[in-house]
Design a protein around this motif. Structure first.
Motif, PDB file in Angstrom:
ATOM      1  N   TRP A  39       0.830  -1.210   0.000  1.00  0.00           N
ATOM      2  CA  TRP A  39       0.000   0.000   0.000  1.00  0.00           C
ATOM      3  C   TRP A  39       0.865   1.261   0.000  1.00  0.00           C
ATOM      4  CZ3 TRP A  39      -4.393   2.153  -1.072  1.00  0.00           C
ATOM      5  CH2 TRP A  39      -4.697   3.403  -0.531  1.00  0.00           C
ATOM      6  N   ARG A  95       0.290   1.144  -4.054  1.00  0.00           N
ATOM      7  CA  ARG A  95      -1.017   1.690  -4.371  1.00  0.00           C
ATOM      8  C   ARG A  95      -1.146   3.162  -4.003  1.00  0.00           C
ATOM      9  NH1 ARG A  95      -4.874  -2.007  -5.608  1.00  0.00           N
ATOM     10  NH2 ARG A  95      -5.935  -0.153  -6.399  1.00  0.00           N
ATOM     11  N   ARG A  96      -0.638   3.538  -2.824  1.00  0.00           N
ATOM     12  CA  ARG A  96      -0.774   4.938  -2.397  1.00  0.00           C
ATOM     13  C   ARG A  96       0.020   5.881  -3.285  1.00  0.00           C
ATOM     14  NH1 ARG A  96       1.074   6.911   3.537  1.00  0.00           N
ATOM     15  NH2 ARG A  96       3.068   7.057   2.453  1.00  0.00           N
ATOM     16  N   ASP A 119       0.491   3.274  -8.188  1.00  0.00           N
ATOM     17  CA  ASP A 119       0.573   2.024  -8.934  1.00  0.00           C
ATOM     18  C   ASP A 119      -0.768   1.300  -8.867  1.00  0.00           C
ATOM     19  OD1 ASP A 119       3.200   2.461  -9.570  1.00  0.00           O
ATOM     20  OD2 ASP A 119       4.006   1.222  -7.962  1.00  0.00           O
ATOM     21  N   SER A 120      -1.143   0.690  -9.964  1.00  0.00           N
ATOM     22  CA  SER A 120      -2.368  -0.100  -9.986  1.00  0.00           C
ATOM     23  C   SER A 120      -2.127  -1.437  -9.295  1.00  0.00           C
ATOM     24  CB  SER A 120      -2.816  -0.335 -11.427  1.00  0.00           C
ATOM     25  OG  SER A 120      -1.884  -1.170 -12.104  1.00  0.00           O
ATOM     26  N   GLY A 121      -3.214  -2.130  -9.004  1.00  0.00           N
ATOM     27  CA  GLY A 121      -3.076  -3.450  -8.402  1.00  0.00           C
ATOM     28  C   GLY A 121      -2.301  -4.398  -9.293  1.00  0.00           C
TER      29      GLY A 121
END
Length: 487
Positions: free
Chosen positions: A320, A324-325, A328-330
């Protein structure tokens, strides 16, 4: 482990053990047979030569293999993922730049070494060194002086962390094979590893830099950029991905987010260590009766601080915070994590096969025979562990293979020796790590990695890298031996 009654006396069993090690090294070094296949083949040969009942041979082999993987595969796989996330996000560059600002340019080698020690906790030697080299070259070019002043403290830091500190596969496998507590191995690995690095790598690097004037190579020219130098992708030969810790999987340099903050990187590196220390501390307090081992708090603390769970929690947080934070996409985060597993599969299998080899040695009675011999000559277990590991390291080169093989050989001796405490077992692992570090030479991939990236000839590499590795291994062993006399 399957109990098998030894069918041969101590003399023949020891001859089988000596021949097995010799054949193993011959297959790996001369025949160039893959270490995994060599270990499986020699394990089978030892079981047959020691007259393990035919119906028990496969069970003995797979039991040793499986029990080792149970403790190793999770740690190595999750640890590799964590290291890859730090590399992908530019954490190495942040560590180096921030520490140099805090320590000052005069202490740049110390700052780089400390950054490498921190970054070396989750990442392997080869990967860590390659990621840090552009930073080292940039600092050396900016501040002047021999490359060795900056390069050896960094290379030595990764070597120490790789050999002495979990979750790296060597110390994890060794701890599992001899029954040492991973938390204590981590504590003593850091307690011994840091002063070992300071004496054998940092101070030696300063001395070697004055004695050997080594210019900054052009092999990565244009790749290394600092935080103040924005990478220019239009310049031929530049590689902003390496400078920032990102890899070629990144396609749009202009849209990359800023690297994580220094405090973020440090917090993520400290998180698994704090959780593991929580487990070790609560277990120790419960054993001393200070806390109730059956209480909910203690049981949850021990669970969260178990090494695989601690690393899992850290990876989830890092996914995260570093992924993601930051935009970046999953799918991108998943790709980064997936790219970490391929390079460590061979290491995991080799480590498991080393456990198989050790399991066969135990089941055949070879370990008990070796224990009797060591008892007759009065050689302490911790000294024998260092000597055996050093011999295997010199013969075949790989520190991880030396750690695993030596632990397999010494494990039956440890089990047959009365009065060894959990601290003693952890220090024996450190002694094995010391032996697995000494005398890196031409059969060690690390020797050639340093030689070629630093653009040193073999003679200079022997006088610098090999001497430094020998100092690291010897100092680490001596510190472990001294502690074993007082703890």
């Amino acid at each position: 482990m399957t109990d098998v009654e030894p069918a041969l006396g101590a003399g023949p069993l020891l001859l089988i053990a000596a021949a097995a090690v010799g054949v193993l090294l011959f297959l790996i070094m001369k025949v160039k047979l893959h270490a995994f296949l060599a270990l499986v083949l020699v394990s089978l040969a030892v079981a047959l030569a020691a007259r393990v009942p035919l119906e028990d041979v496969v069970t003995v082999m797979t039991t040793g293999f499986g029990s080792t993987l149970a403790s190793v595969a999770l740690l190595v796989g999750i640890g590799a993922m964590l290291g890859r996330l730090f590399e992908h996000s530019g954490g190495a560059q942040v560590l180096a730049d921030s520490l140099i600002r805090r320590f000052g340019e005069q202490r740049a080698p110390l700052a780089l070494g400390i950054a490498a020690l921190l970054f070396g906790f989750p990442i392997f030697f080869d990967a860590g060194l390659v990621v840090f080299l552009p930073i080292v070259f940039t600092v050396a070019r900016r501040l002047g002086g021999s490359l060795l002043i900056y390069g050896l403290p960094v290379a030595g830091a990764f070597a120490v962390m790789h050999a002495f500190v979990p979750p790296h596969p060597g110390p994890v496998a060794a701890a599992g094979l001899i029954g040492a507590d991973i938390g204590l191995v981590l504590v003593f690995g850091l307690l011994i590893g840091v002063p070992t690095w300071f004496l054998g790598s940092y101070l030696f690097g300063l001395w070697a830099g004055k004695k050997f004037e080594l210019p900054v190579p052009t092999i990565l020219s244009g790749e290394a950029k600092t935080a103040d130098d924005a990478p220019d992708p239009s310049v031929e030969g530049s590689s902003p991905g390496i400078a920032s810790g990102r890899t070629g999987t990144d396609t749009d340099t202009a849209t990359r987010p800023a690297p994580p903050r220094f405090a973020t990187v440090i917090s993520l590196l400290l998180l698994p260590m704090l959780l593991i220390f929580l487990n070790t501390g609560l277990t120790t307090l419960a054993a001393e009766g200070v806390v109730d081992e059956g209480s909910t708090f203690v049981r949850w603390g021990q669970l969260l601080g178990a090494t695989p769970i601690a690393l899992l929690i850290t990876v989830l947080v890092a996914m995260w915070v570093l992924g993601r934070r930051r935009g970046d996409s999953g799918a991108e985060v998943e790709s980064v994590l997936n790219s970490a597993l391929g390079p460590v599969c061979a290491i995991i299998l080799i480590t498991g096969a080393g456990g198989m080899f050790g399991g066969v040695l135990r089941a055949s009675g070879i370990g008990a025979a070796l224990a009797d011999v060591l008892g007759d000559i009065g050689l302490p277990v911790i000294v024998a562990a260092f000597v055996i590991s050093a011999l295997i390291r010199v013969a075949q080169g790989s520190a991880t293979v030396a750690l695993t093989t030596a632990a397999g050989l010494i494990a039956p001796v440890v089990q047959a020796t009365d009065g060894l405490s959990s601290v003693d077992l952890a220090l024996i692992v450190i002694a094995i790590a010391g032996g697995a570090t000494v005398l890196s030479h031409v059969n060690d991939s690390g020797f050639w990695l340093v030689s070629r990236f630093f653009q040193m000839d073999e003679k200079t590499t022997l006088k610098t890298w090999t001497v430094m590795e020998t100092l690291l291994g010897t100092i680490g062993f001596v510190l472990a031996l001294v502690l074993s006399l007082f703890l």
